[in-house]
Design a protein around this motif. Structure first.
Motif, PDB file in Angstrom:
ATOM      1  N   HIS A   1      -9.834   0.834  -4.506  1.00  0.00           N
ATOM      2  CA  HIS A   1      -9.638   1.739  -3.373  1.00  0.00           C
ATOM      3  C   HIS A   1      -8.547   2.774  -3.649  1.00  0.00           C
ATOM      4  CE1 HIS A   1      -9.943   2.749   0.939  1.00  0.00           C
ATOM      5  NE2 HIS A   1      -8.637   2.925   0.886  1.00  0.00           N
ATOM      6  N   LEU A   2      -7.482   2.376  -4.298  1.00  0.00           N
ATOM      7  CA  LEU A   2      -6.385   3.297  -4.574  1.00  0.00           C
ATOM      8  C   LEU A   2      -6.844   4.470  -5.420  1.00  0.00           C
ATOM      9  CD1 LEU A   2      -3.258   3.753  -4.343  1.00  0.00           C
ATOM     10  CD2 LEU A   2      -3.089   2.650  -6.589  1.00  0.00           C
ATOM     11  N   LEU A   3      -7.718   4.219  -6.389  1.00  0.00           N
ATOM     12  CA  LEU A   3      -8.217   5.282  -7.256  1.00  0.00           C
ATOM     13  C   LEU A   3      -9.334   6.058  -6.574  1.00  0.00           C
ATOM     14  CD1 LEU A   3      -8.393   3.350 -10.658  1.00  0.00           C
ATOM     15  CD2 LEU A   3      -6.494   4.692  -9.726  1.00  0.00           C
ATOM     16  N   ARG A   4     -10.198   5.353  -5.866  1.00  0.00           N
ATOM     17  CA  ARG A   4     -11.352   6.005  -5.234  1.00  0.00           C
ATOM     18  C   ARG A   4     -10.932   6.997  -4.168  1.00  0.00           C
ATOM     19  NH1 ARG A   4     -13.500   1.764  -3.451  1.00  0.00           N
ATOM     20  NH2 ARG A   4     -13.268   2.014  -1.200  1.00  0.00           N
ATOM     21  N   THR A   5      -9.828   6.717  -3.485  1.00  0.00           N
ATOM     22  CA  THR A   5      -9.386   7.587  -2.398  1.00  0.00           C
ATOM     23  C   THR A   5      -8.287   8.561  -2.815  1.00  0.00           C
ATOM     24  OG1 THR A   5      -7.782   5.907  -1.673  1.00  0.00           O
ATOM     25  CG2 THR A   5      -9.973   5.877  -0.647  1.00  0.00           C
ATOM     26  N   ALA A   6      -8.034   8.649  -4.127  1.00  0.00           N
ATOM     27  CA  ALA A   6      -7.003   9.590  -4.603  1.00  0.00           C
ATOM     28  C   ALA A   6      -7.447  11.018  -4.309  1.00  0.00           C
ATOM     29  CB  ALA A   6      -6.772   9.411  -6.093  1.00  0.00           C
TER      30      ALA A   6
ATOM     31  N   VAL B   1       4.796  -2.825  -9.340  1.00  0.00           N
ATOM     32  CA  VAL B   1       5.881  -2.416  -8.440  1.00  0.00           C
ATOM     33  C   VAL B   1       5.476  -2.606  -6.982  1.00  0.00           C
ATOM     34  CG1 VAL B   1       7.315  -0.475  -7.692  1.00  0.00           C
ATOM     35  CG2 VAL B   1       6.846  -0.816 -10.121  1.00  0.00           C
ATOM     36  N   ALA B   2       4.227  -2.259  -6.656  1.00  0.00           N
ATOM     37  CA  ALA B   2       3.751  -2.404  -5.276  1.00  0.00           C
ATOM     38  C   ALA B   2       3.756  -3.870  -4.852  1.00  0.00           C
ATOM     39  CB  ALA B   2       2.350  -1.819  -5.143  1.00  0.00           C
ATOM     40  N   ALA B   3       3.321  -4.750  -5.743  1.00  0.00           N
ATOM     41  CA  ALA B   3       3.286  -6.172  -5.411  1.00  0.00           C
ATOM     42  C   ALA B   3       4.692  -6.736  -5.264  1.00  0.00           C
ATOM     43  CB  ALA B   3       2.516  -6.931  -6.493  1.00  0.00           C
ATOM     44  N   PHE B   4       5.587  -6.340  -6.146  1.00  0.00           N
ATOM     45  CA  PHE B   4       6.968  -6.813  -6.063  1.00  0.00           C
ATOM     46  C   PHE B   4       7.603  -6.374  -4.747  1.00  0.00           C
ATOM     47  CE2 PHE B   4      11.520  -6.183  -6.576  1.00  0.00           C
ATOM     48  CZ  PHE B   4      11.923  -7.407  -7.097  1.00  0.00           C
ATOM     49  N   ALA B   5       7.466  -5.091  -4.429  1.00  0.00           N
ATOM     50  CA  ALA B   5       8.068  -4.555  -3.206  1.00  0.00           C
ATOM     51  C   ALA B   5       7.451  -5.201  -1.965  1.00  0.00           C
ATOM     52  CB  ALA B   5       7.891  -3.041  -3.153  1.00  0.00           C
TER      53      ALA B   5
ATOM     54  N   TRP C   1       0.827  -1.203   0.000  1.00  0.00           N
ATOM     55  CA  TRP C   1       0.000   0.000   0.000  1.00  0.00           C
ATOM     56  C   TRP C   1       0.863   1.257   0.000  1.00  0.00           C
ATOM     57  CZ3 TRP C   1      -4.420   1.902  -1.235  1.00  0.00           C
ATOM     58  CH2 TRP C   1      -4.876   3.117  -0.705  1.00  0.00           C
ATOM     59  N   GLY C   2       1.923   1.262   0.790  1.00  0.00           N
ATOM     60  CA  GLY C   2       2.789   2.437   0.838  1.00  0.00           C
ATOM     61  C   GLY C   2       3.405   2.746  -0.509  1.00  0.00           C
ATOM     62  N   VAL C   3       3.872   1.716  -1.204  1.00  0.00           N
ATOM     63  CA  VAL C   3       4.449   1.917  -2.538  1.00  0.00           C
ATOM     64  C   VAL C   3       3.373   2.389  -3.514  1.00  0.00           C
ATOM     65  CG1 VAL C   3       5.537   0.758  -4.499  1.00  0.00           C
ATOM     66  CG2 VAL C   3       6.303   0.257  -2.173  1.00  0.00           C
ATOM     67  N   ALA C   4       2.177   1.783  -3.444  1.00  0.00           N
ATOM     68  CA  ALA C   4       1.096   2.177  -4.342  1.00  0.00           C
ATOM     69  C   ALA C   4       0.700   3.634  -4.136  1.00  0.00           C
ATOM     70  CB  ALA C   4      -0.116   1.266  -4.125  1.00  0.00           C
ATOM     71  N   VAL C   5       0.641   4.069  -2.882  1.00  0.00           N
ATOM     72  CA  VAL C   5       0.292   5.471  -2.605  1.00  0.00           C
ATOM     73  C   VAL C   5       1.385   6.396  -3.108  1.00  0.00           C
ATOM     74  CG1 VAL C   5      -0.031   7.154  -0.747  1.00  0.00           C
ATOM     75  CG2 VAL C   5      -1.207   4.951  -0.660  1.00  0.00           C
ATOM     76  N   ALA C   6       2.642   5.986  -2.934  1.00  0.00           N
ATOM     77  CA  ALA C   6       3.754   6.809  -3.417  1.00  0.00           C
ATOM     78  C   ALA C   6       3.710   6.985  -4.930  1.00  0.00           C
ATOM     79  CB  ALA C   6       5.082   6.186  -2.998  1.00  0.00           C
ATOM     80  N   LEU C   7       3.179   5.989  -5.631  1.00  0.00           N
ATOM     81  CA  LEU C   7       3.121   6.032  -7.094  1.00  0.00           C
ATOM     82  C   LEU C   7       1.719   6.367  -7.616  1.00  0.00           C
ATOM     83  CD1 LEU C   7       5.249   2.844  -7.896  1.00  0.00           C
ATOM     84  CD2 LEU C   7       6.009   5.222  -7.900  1.00  0.00           C
TER      85      LEU C   7
END
Length: 239
Positions: free
Chosen positions: A216-221, A151-155, A128-134
């Motif tokens: 969720h990542l897009l909805r809460t942008a 990238v988020a899944a890999f990290a 989640w942290g990587v996804a939010v950063a990107l």
């Protein structure tokens, strides 16, 4: 460690004090997640959480080859975080781990706390942290969303494996050196992370193509700030 090099820690990998410590950490964090998840669950997102949990449970039962004699499976941390948020995602992965441990002997009962910390906490929140950063790239285009998910899944996968190594360094009881465990877990989970990234990107992309409002990542942008015009401007009346 299991011959398929999964993240699931079995009984006896770490000693009893370490198991108890991380069992307590897991209980506290999952309890906190249950409280925080209430704000993210409604009539629209609750069914999605159920579907995500079932999907992760199913794909964790499927191993894919990495090297001769070694295979891995989806952890799902970044996937659930991107789709339903980190708090709900923590609960989803925890449910999967509890069912697998109790019904399928996948991960030891005494190691349930360590597994929850690694996959349901570190894996979810690192992803989640990587996804939010990107996220600024994810909201721009489909390609940006897919790259962010990958990238988020890999990290998240690699960092979850570091949690395993840290627990073993603290109270390892399997006879292997910490250096050996580090090389095995991190090296192989870097390869697993590639498969994890592809599966996560494809799944998130498929959901976003049909119902982007359920991601969720897009909805809460954050929404762009409204541009305010200086007084006396923009009404056609002149200065």
């Amino acid at each position: 460690m299991s011959r398929h090099v999964a993240m699931h820690m079995s009984d006896g990998i770490v000693n009893a004090p370490t198991s108890l410590l991380f069992g307590a950490v897991a209980i506290l964090f999952v309890g906190w997640a249950a409280v925080r998840a209430r704000a993210d669950l409604d009539d629209r997102t609750a069914p999605m959480a159920g579907l995500v949990t079932a999907f992760v449970f199913a794909v964790q039962m499927i191993n894919f080859p990495i090297l001769p004699g070694a295979s891995g499976h989806l952890l799902g941390g970044a996937l659930v975080a991107i789709l339903v948020g980190p708090w709900v995602g923590t609960l989803c992965i925890t449910i999967v781990l509890v069912v697998q441990s109790l019904l399928f002997a996948d991960g030891g009962l005494t190691a349930l706390g360590t597994n929850v910390v690694n996959m349901a906490v570190i894996g979810v929140f690192a992803g989640w942290g990587v996804a939010v950063a990107l996220r600024r790239f994810a909201v721009r285009s489909r390609g940006g969303l897919l790259a962010t998910a990958f990238v988020a899944a890999f990290a998240g996968t690699v960092l979850a494996s570091l949690g395993f190594v840290a627990q073993y360094a603290l109270g390892g009881a399997a006879g292997a050196t910490t250096g050996t465990v580090f090389a095995l877990m991190v090296g192989l989970h870097a390869l697993i992370g590639i498969g994890e990234g592809v599966i996560t990107a494809v799944t998130v992309g498929a959901v976003a193509a049909v119902r982007p409002d359920l991601v969720h990542l897009l909805r809460t942008a954050p929404r762009p700030a409204a541009v305010t015009q200086p007084a006396g401007r923009g009404d056609g009346s002149g200065a």
